[in-house]
Motif scaffolding. Structure first.
Motif, PDB file in Angstrom:
ATOM      1  N   PRO A   1       2.643  12.411   7.268  1.00 57.62           N
ATOM      2  CA  PRO A   1       1.695  11.357   7.638  1.00 57.62           C
ATOM      3  C   PRO A   1       2.077  10.601   8.904  1.00 57.62           C
ATOM      4  O   PRO A   1       3.226  10.222   9.094  1.00 57.62           O
ATOM      5  CB  PRO A   1       1.722  10.417   6.428  1.00 57.62           C
TER       6      PRO A   1
ATOM      7  N   TYR B   1       0.852  -1.184   0.000  1.00 58.58           N
ATOM      8  CA  TYR B   1       0.000   0.000   0.000  1.00 58.58           C
ATOM      9  C   TYR B   1       0.896   1.245   0.000  1.00 58.58           C
ATOM     10  O   TYR B   1       1.723   1.409   0.901  1.00 58.58           O
ATOM     11  CB  TYR B   1      -0.890  -0.007   1.243  1.00 58.58           C
ATOM     12  N   ALA B   2       0.736   2.097  -1.006  1.00 61.05           N
ATOM     13  CA  ALA B   2       1.552   3.312  -1.096  1.00 61.05           C
ATOM     14  C   ALA B   2       1.030   4.354  -0.110  1.00 61.05           C
ATOM     15  O   ALA B   2      -0.179   4.540   0.011  1.00 61.05           O
ATOM     16  CB  ALA B   2       1.515   3.861  -2.518  1.00 61.05           C
ATOM     17  N   VAL B   3       1.935   5.030   0.563  1.00 61.90           N
ATOM     18  CA  VAL B   3       1.517   6.130   1.438  1.00 61.90           C
ATOM     19  C   VAL B   3       0.998   7.257   0.537  1.00 61.90           C
ATOM     20  O   VAL B   3       1.714   7.706  -0.354  1.00 61.90           O
ATOM     21  CB  VAL B   3       2.699   6.637   2.294  1.00 61.90           C
TER      22      VAL B   3
END
Lengths: 342, 342
Positions: B56, B47-49
């Motif tokens: 974040p 999952y890409a930030v």
């Protein structure tokens, strides 16, 4: 009113759960790093995305210890299964090139025994420290009439990060690449239902008896800690030597290695190119298990396979041995699919 | 050799596990968003930030369904407990202001029943979709002689994100702030061991009998889905109206609300300021449970408490009602500590 029911009457002791958590605070705190913002956290654990990563990809995996827990119950030794769980999860995200950031555990018990909970979580925290992974949180559930007395289940979740351009997905693998096998410590966390059947039912052994041919007690052999390959592979990964990685878990080499090979490529494994650990010989003989079934259930002494250029195999082997993990050339990448043994 | 043991002989069917996973692929795919890089993933989920977040912070939580599962076993209805689990986890990170990114589940069974596994994961995927949360992976474990026939355990793990400056930690809470209670659907996922004792043992009811005073069957009432407050709170959170949030789970209001209040501040709760759901009256009466014990075990009809400025209470209530969740002013923040009922 004094005849009415309370939660404690049902076997759920909320205060005991609080006490167990209190006793673990120091342990958990020892795993924190500079990205862990837990002093702010009450309900969820907080972790800042490290800002030195240009394009971070989160890599996450969930796993359980499985029936290896039954060996912990039988021996009364509860401080190793948490290490197995964390190391398993670390390896699962390592195969995509990710370094661990944080871990959460799920521990479900029937009646909560504070000392057992603390032993289990001590194992989790120990392995988190060894893998530079913050133990960010977890859930300890009391579920009376769900788990047998003295039993529990333990699962965990890991999140790591990798630069997007450094993701390992096997696409770099080409025909002629070499397979380097890294030594397992034992069964790791797979095949325990079959292993227990053979050891306890077929052989009729107890946990303190010697497992024939191993020189080790049944409990000692079957509780050996699942090895983490993070430190052994740091340098090969940083140097860009790794084309692909396969963590050899349930399904053995035939069930795991093909998952990382590109379409049109298979693996040729050279039988006898590494020493099968004595525990596997003992299980095969006592259970009369076919060799092909052994290969499909157990790791057979190879816990991780590195796919690399032939020219880099020596460097990969050297790096593993520097971390006191033996390693061997065990085969190569060939046209086709699946795994063939020669 | 044909008398030898195989893994399938022990009750572990590796092929059945594969088939169950295959049947769930479409479901899981439906929860993916543009940050989900799962086509690359084999061992861990990717999952890409999201790159629109300047600083974040990852917010993570682990939880289990608990003994609400026993009601699913008794009714044979397995498609709601996964929704409860996801919604519970969503609420747990929402209290720190986080929006969900991805979820992983851990499902442990004795003997794997494909249809049950698919019902359970269908519930998980449904709630993931409703909460804009990718179902990134999970573990389905077969552990014969660990779980009773027809039983399983289900746990989950969520990761969300929040801008560092938007983190909610209760530090904005001041004396005189208002407590807004958001309506629960029922017991949510807490207090089931006590509730089952009262309903099945004290009252001797079956899952198809009416729970007295509720007009609903025991199974229907006790399986009501744990509500997610994500959509109800999106606007108040975006508008900066929220000083603090408390998800009312195990421990009730007294066990959860103080966790979010700053040192030196307590809560005054006005009894009778919201309608206690009929299920709680039925349980209290039949079990002869003290009211203080009820408050400590159950949510009593309030699933989430929003702490906000008095001037913003109407807007918070309005936002909840727009999402078809009733809401009420139930008290205020006062000097002191803990929770007092008036």
């Amino acid at each position: 009113m004094s005849d009415g029911l309370s939660y404690a009457d049902t076997g759920v002791d909320l205060d005991a759960a609080e006490r167990a958590k209190e006793g673990l605070k120091g342990l958990v705190a020892s795993t924190r790093d500079r990205y862990t913002l837990s002093e702010l956290g009450q309900f969820g654990g907080l972790y800042a995305v490290p800002d030195h990563i240009a394009s971070p990809v989160l890599v996450s995996s969930a796993d359980g210890v499985g029936t290896k827990l039954k060996v912990a119950f039988a021996t009364g030794r509860h401080d190793t299964v948490g290490q197995c769980l964390v190391n398993h999860c670390v390896n699962d995200i390592l195969v995509q090139g990710a370094a661990p950031m944080f871990f959460l555990d799920y521990l479900a018990t029937g009646v909560l025994e504070e000392s057992v909970v603390q032993d289990v979580v001590r194992g989790v925290a120990t392995a988190c420290l060894e893998n530079s992974c913050a133990l960010l949180g977890g859930e300890t559930a009391q579920m009376p009439d769900f788990y047998a007395e003295g039993e529990y289940d333990l699962a965990g979740f890991i999140v790591g990060q990798v630069e997007r351009r450094s993701l390992i997905d096997g696409s770099a693998i080409v025909e002629g690449d070499v397979l380097v096998g890294l030594e397992a410590s034992g069964l790791h966390t797979n095949g325990y239902t079959l292993a227990r059947r053979i050891v306890f039912d077929v052989l009729g052994l107890g946990v303190d008896d010697e497992l024939p041919g191993t020189g080790v007690s049944v409990g000692g052999e079957l509780l050996k800690v699942h090895r983490s390959y993070l430190n052994a592979l740091r340098t090969p990964l940083a140097d860009g030597l790794v084309h692909g990685l396969a963590h050899i878990t349930g399904g053995g080499i035939p069930g795991n290695l093909p998952r990382v090979l590109p379409e049109g490529l298979g693996a040729s494994i050279e039988s006898g190119s590494w020493p099968i650990l004595p525990v596997f010989g003992a299980l095969q003989e006592a259970g009369g298990v076919e060799r092909s079934e052994m290969d499909r259930v157990f790791n057979m002494g190879v816990g991780m396979i590195v796919v690399c250029d032939e020219a880099d195999a020596a460097a990969v082997i050297e790096a593993a041995r520097a971390d006191e993990i033996d390693a061997w050339r065990i085969g190569s990448v060939v046209p086709g699919d699946g795994v063939r043994y020669s």
